[in-house]
Design a protein around this motif. Structure first.
Motif, PDB file in Angstrom:
ATOM      1  N   ALA A 141       0.683  -1.233   0.039  1.00 25.53           N
ATOM      2  CA  ALA A 141       0.070  -0.030   0.117  1.00 25.53           C
ATOM      3  C   ALA A 141       0.419   1.420  -0.055  1.00 25.53           C
ATOM      4  CB  ALA A 141      -0.668  -0.019   1.498  1.00 25.53           C
ATOM      5  N   ILE A 142       1.858   1.422   0.839  1.00 25.44           N
ATOM      6  CA  ILE A 142       3.294   2.468   0.770  1.00 25.44           C
ATOM      7  C   ILE A 142       4.835   1.992   0.695  1.00 25.44           C
ATOM      8  CG2 ILE A 142       4.066   4.044   2.245  1.00 25.44           C
ATOM      9  CD1 ILE A 142       1.129   3.629   4.576  1.00 25.44           C
ATOM     10  N   PRO A 143       4.733   1.976  -0.523  1.00 18.67           N
ATOM     11  CA  PRO A 143       6.051   1.634  -1.142  1.00 18.67           C
ATOM     12  C   PRO A 143       7.331   1.709  -1.139  1.00 18.67           C
ATOM     13  CG  PRO A 143       4.347   1.938  -3.300  1.00 18.67           C
ATOM     14  CD  PRO A 143       3.859   2.540  -1.762  1.00 18.67           C
ATOM     15  N   GLN A 144       7.053   3.224  -0.094  1.00 17.89           N
ATOM     16  CA  GLN A 144       8.132   3.266   0.639  1.00 17.89           C
ATOM     17  C   GLN A 144       8.743   2.558   1.920  1.00 17.89           C
ATOM     18  OE1 GLN A 144       6.659   6.944   1.393  1.00 17.89           O
ATOM     19  NE2 GLN A 144       8.095   7.053   3.380  1.00 17.89           N
ATOM     20  N   PHE A 145       7.861   1.654   2.466  1.00 20.68           N
ATOM     21  CA  PHE A 145       7.811   1.169   3.776  1.00 20.68           C
ATOM     22  C   PHE A 145       8.225  -0.455   2.695  1.00 20.68           C
ATOM     23  CE2 PHE A 145       5.372   4.206   5.527  1.00 20.68           C
ATOM     24  CZ  PHE A 145       6.211   4.834   6.078  1.00 20.68           C
ATOM     25  N   GLY A 146       8.983  -0.517   1.125  1.00 19.54           N
ATOM     26  CA  GLY A 146       9.129  -2.025   1.487  1.00 19.54           C
ATOM     27  C   GLY A 146      10.095  -2.284   1.708  1.00 19.54           C
ATOM     28  N   LEU A 147      11.334  -1.551   2.317  1.00 23.15           N
ATOM     29  CA  LEU A 147      12.364  -1.223   3.357  1.00 23.15           C
ATOM     30  C   LEU A 147      11.851  -2.370   4.395  1.00 23.15           C
ATOM     31  CD1 LEU A 147      15.012  -0.115   4.716  1.00 23.15           C
ATOM     32  CD2 LEU A 147      13.314   1.481   5.424  1.00 23.15           C
ATOM     33  N   LEU A 148      10.796  -2.275   5.275  1.00 25.37           N
ATOM     34  CA  LEU A 148      10.724  -2.840   5.848  1.00 25.37           C
ATOM     35  C   LEU A 148      10.707  -4.671   5.794  1.00 25.37           C
ATOM     36  CD1 LEU A 148       8.753  -0.643   8.225  1.00 25.37           C
ATOM     37  CD2 LEU A 148      10.725  -0.510   8.127  1.00 25.37           C
ATOM     38  N   THR A 149      10.763  -4.845   4.846  1.00 24.64           N
ATOM     39  CA  THR A 149      10.733  -6.097   4.897  1.00 24.64           C
ATOM     40  C   THR A 149      11.328  -7.165   3.511  1.00 24.64           C
ATOM     41  OG1 THR A 149       8.903  -5.926   2.164  1.00 24.64           O
ATOM     42  CG2 THR A 149       8.010  -5.490   3.391  1.00 24.64           C
ATOM     43  N   ALA A 150      12.491  -6.255   4.118  1.00 23.06           N
ATOM     44  CA  ALA A 150      14.232  -6.854   2.951  1.00 23.06           C
ATOM     45  C   ALA A 150      14.473  -8.091   3.814  1.00 23.06           C
ATOM     46  CB  ALA A 150      15.118  -5.343   2.848  1.00 23.06           C
ATOM     47  N   GLY A 151      15.036  -8.494   3.205  1.00 23.87           N
ATOM     48  CA  GLY A 151      15.297 -10.298   4.486  1.00 23.87           C
ATOM     49  C   GLY A 151      16.584  -9.117   5.093  1.00 23.87           C
ATOM     50  N   TYR A 152      17.469 -10.180   5.438  1.00 25.99           N
ATOM     51  CA  TYR A 152      18.540  -9.582   7.088  1.00 25.99           C
ATOM     52  C   TYR A 152      18.328  -8.312   7.188  1.00 25.99           C
ATOM     53  CZ  TYR A 152      19.748 -14.046   4.733  1.00 25.99           C
ATOM     54  OH  TYR A 152      19.598 -15.618   4.059  1.00 25.99           O
ATOM     55  N   LEU A 153      17.292  -7.719   6.993  1.00 27.90           N
ATOM     56  CA  LEU A 153      17.502  -5.982   8.092  1.00 27.90           C
ATOM     57  C   LEU A 153      17.101  -6.730   9.716  1.00 27.90           C
ATOM     58  CD1 LEU A 153      17.146  -3.476   7.204  1.00 27.90           C
ATOM     59  CD2 LEU A 153      15.194  -3.415   7.532  1.00 27.90           C
ATOM     60  N   PHE A 154      15.508  -5.844  10.081  1.00 26.59           N
ATOM     61  CA  PHE A 154      15.819  -6.905  11.735  1.00 26.59           C
ATOM     62  C   PHE A 154      16.558  -8.267  12.305  1.00 26.59           C
ATOM     63  CE2 PHE A 154      12.059  -3.957  10.563  1.00 26.59           C
ATOM     64  CZ  PHE A 154      13.004  -2.959  11.105  1.00 26.59           C
TER      65      PHE A 154
END
Length: 334
Positions: A101-114
């Motif tokens: 819904a809000i593409p800028q927050f695709g960051l939060l779905t990236a592998g090996y981030l959290f």
């Protein structure tokens, strides 16, 4: 009895009835239908019960909380639409659906981030977390209450095979949830991502519609995927957090105390879930080996480098908020 006194008594009686009705109306509990597609044995399904119990303790008689699991109310990816339409009040809404819904927050779905559940909470309680929640509130009409640790996602294969690098997954039909963000992650892992509703995964693995699925180990056990697979490969490609949310229509009718207590209940539910998730993950490798599955560890650097490179070289990264990767990394261990 004179006319004045009669009218005064009559008005007093009417006022008393009206006041009584107003009090009764004010005390009518707020209906909260909390829906999920996950099965009753899954920990975050059980955490819904913890939320209900905690909130009812903090706010006696204020809420009528109704719990629905196994997609009995709405199917996968139908929960968000139900919240926005007011057909349900609470659900789990993945970061992947938010990113769609809000593409800028695709960051939060990236592998090996959290890195872990504490890393998610540190993010949610930070300045950029507040900005994230406000944007989601404004654009999606939902309030993020807390993030439950869903587990660290691993690969679960129908047939045993040697998996060392992403290249070994070429052509593998890897079941993923149907959103764009999930499918992109499957591609970043080197596989052929294949969308399939969660309720169909067991049969899909059993019949060969898909070759593999990815989920945290507790989900593999709860859904009994180990009965129709032969191998688990510990890629640890995504530390998966699942936001517990309430729609804005419900949130905005709560007073400040009720809002505070709803957040506290959500955090208590996620804490309950998180503690048990980690304990389950610690024991499950041995359990799956006892069930006859092969458990392997690939070249994690090869997977990490491939996944991060795929994300950073994609159009998705162009939408990411500037500096957020560095800020999220800095929150690890806080």
């Amino acid at each position: 009895m004179n006319t004045y006194r009669f009218k005064t008594l009559a008005l007093s009686a009417v006022s008393a009835v009206a006041l009584s009705a107003g009090v009764a109306l004010a005390q009518d509990p707020i209906e909260v239908k909390f829906t999920t597609v996950s099965v009753p044995t899954d920990l975050h399904t059980q955490a819904m019960g913890v939320f209900k119990e905690t909130l009812e303790s903090l706010e006696p008689d204020s809420f009528d909380i109704q719990l629905y699991d196994s997609g009995s109310l709405f199917g996968q990816n139908g929960d968000l639409d139900a919240l926005q339409r007011g057909n349900a009040e609470m659900a789990y809404v993945s970061f992947q659906l938010i990113a769609d819904a809000i593409p800028q927050f695709g960051l939060l779905t990236a592998g090996y981030l959290f890195q872990n559940a504490d890393h998610y909470r540190a993010f949610m309680q930070s300045d950029i977390g507040a900005e994230f929640k406000q944007t989601v509130r404004d654009e999606m009409g939902i309030e993020l209450l807390s993030v439950c640790y869903l587990g660290t996602r691993q690969l679960n294969l129908r047939s045993a095979m040697d998996v060392q690098t992403p290249e070994d997954l070429a052509g593998l039909k890897l079941r993923m949830p149907g959103s764009d963000a999930w499918l992109f992650l499957g591609k970043a892992l080197g596989a052929n991502p294949t969308p399939l509703p969660f309720s169909e995964v067991y049969l899909g693995l059993q019949t060969g519609t898909v070759d593999a699925q990815d989920n945290p180990l507790p989900t593999v056990e709860a859904a009994k995927f180990y009965e129709v697979t032969q191998q688990i490969t510990l890629t640890s490609h995504l530390v998966d957090g699942l936001p517990m949310v309430v729609n804005s229509q419900t949130w905005e009718q709560l007073d400040e105390s009720q809002q505070t207590h709803m957040v506290e209940a959500a955090q208590a539910a996620c804490d309950w879930n998180n503690t048990r998730r980690y304990a389950e993950e610690d024991r499950l490798v041995a359990f799956f080996e006892e069930q006859g599955l092969t458990v392997t560890t690939p070249d994690l650097d090869a997977f990490r480098n491939h996944v991060q490179e795929t994300y950073m070289n994609s159009d998705r990264a162009a939408d990411w908020p500037e500096g957020w990767v560095e800020k999220i990394n800095a929150l690890a261990g806080n």
